[in-house]
Design an enzyme around this catalytic site. Structure first.
Site, PDB file in Angstrom:
ATOM      1  N   PRO A 156      -5.477 -42.063 -33.568  1.00  0.00           N
ATOM      2  CA  PRO A 156      -5.726 -41.187 -32.419  1.00  0.00           C
ATOM      3  C   PRO A 156      -7.193 -40.742 -32.320  1.00  0.00           C
ATOM      4  CG  PRO A 156      -3.716 -40.545 -33.561  1.00  0.00           C
ATOM      5  CD  PRO A 156      -4.406 -41.545 -34.442  1.00  0.00           C
ATOM      6  N   TYR A 157      -7.793 -40.444 -33.465  1.00  0.00           N
ATOM      7  CA  TYR A 157      -9.200 -40.027 -33.479  1.00  0.00           C
ATOM      8  C   TYR A 157     -10.104 -41.174 -33.040  1.00  0.00           C
ATOM      9  CZ  TYR A 157     -13.655 -38.318 -35.392  1.00  0.00           C
ATOM     10  OH  TYR A 157     -14.962 -37.924 -35.550  1.00  0.00           O
ATOM     11  N   VAL A 158      -9.851 -42.363 -33.572  1.00  0.00           N
ATOM     12  CA  VAL A 158     -10.657 -43.529 -33.208  1.00  0.00           C
ATOM     13  C   VAL A 158     -10.518 -43.829 -31.721  1.00  0.00           C
ATOM     14  CG1 VAL A 158     -10.789 -46.039 -33.466  1.00  0.00           C
ATOM     15  CG2 VAL A 158     -10.821 -44.584 -35.481  1.00  0.00           C
TER      16      VAL A 158
END
Length: 248
Positions: A156-158
């Protein structure tokens, strides 16, 4: 708070300026002679303490608050910087949050919260910077080297940071003829609160050994790249700079 008294002083706005990397970026830019606006979201006391310390050492700085995902609040923040210093030359967008979880376990409320800061915030800040920076200016967004390493739990962060890279690279082309550079810094594992959150000692040690230099990056390593892009790097444009010690 102090106001700019020298017409040719360059001015920088650092979003997330009270964070681990943001704080060191602020310090480096002030040391390089910039007047700096230290942006905060929720930590007003820390921002004001930073500003008081910088001013006591002869620097020029102000503290400004606002949600990077709120265009009205950030418009007011840009207004405040221009009122204090007469204009803006550099925007460094370090504001961001990181929530680590396997994709199959992702809470979509967490996804929305992270994307509001990381993606919507990047759009809002970049849009305002593109409209208001003076010629010779620089927009510096923040991505992550994990966009290349594809580590589990970072999905999700990427996804949010890959969007930041896309925004950055296209905006650089859209600003043709404006003499404004747009780049992204993509740190590797860096010793900051954002990195240490949720990691035990064994995990930190593994990350430290992952680079050929066999150490974690320091916020000062990242600020060197920011200072380069904010100052002499006028022929570096539309790039993602992987500041990661050689992390593959």
């Amino acid at each position: 708070m102090t106001e700019n008294t020298t017409a040719n002083v360059r001015v920088a706005l650092v979003t997330g300026g009270t964070g681990g990397i943001g704080h060191v970026v602020v310090e480096r830019l002030v040391a390089d002679g910039f007047a700096v606006a230290v942006h905060y979201s929720g930590n007003k006391d820390r921002a004001e303490a930073m500003v008081a310390d910088l001013v006591s050492r002869g620097g020029q700085a102000i503290a400004i608050g606002g949600d990077v995902g709120d265009e009205d609040e950030m418009t007011a923040a840009f207004d405040a910087v221009e009122s204090a210093f007469g204009g803006i030359d550099v925007v460094v967008n370090t504001a961001g949050i990181m929530i680590l979880t396997p994709i199959v376990e992702l809470d979509l409320d967490d996804l929305d919260r992270m994307h509001r800061t990381n993606i919507r915030g990047a759009f809002v800040v970049s849009k305002l910077a593109a409209r208001r920076l003076r010629p010779g200016g620089a927009i510096i967004n923040f991505s992550t080297s994990v966009t290349r390493t594809q580590l589990p739990t970072y999905g999700p962060y990427v996804a949010s940071k890959a969007a930041v890279e896309g925004i950055t690279l296209i905006l650089a082309r859209e600003l043709r003829g404006r003499d404004i550079t747009v780049n992204a810094v993509a740190p590797g594992p860096t010793a900051s609160p954002l990195f240490f959150n949720g990691k035990d000692e064994a995990a930190v040690a593994r990350f430290a050994k992952a680079t050929p230099l066999e150490r974690l990056g320091q916020p000062e390593d990242i600020s060197e790249t920011v200072a380069f892009l904010a100052g002499p790097a006028r022929w570096v444009n539309g790039q993602v700079i992987y500041t990661n010690g050689g992390l593959a």
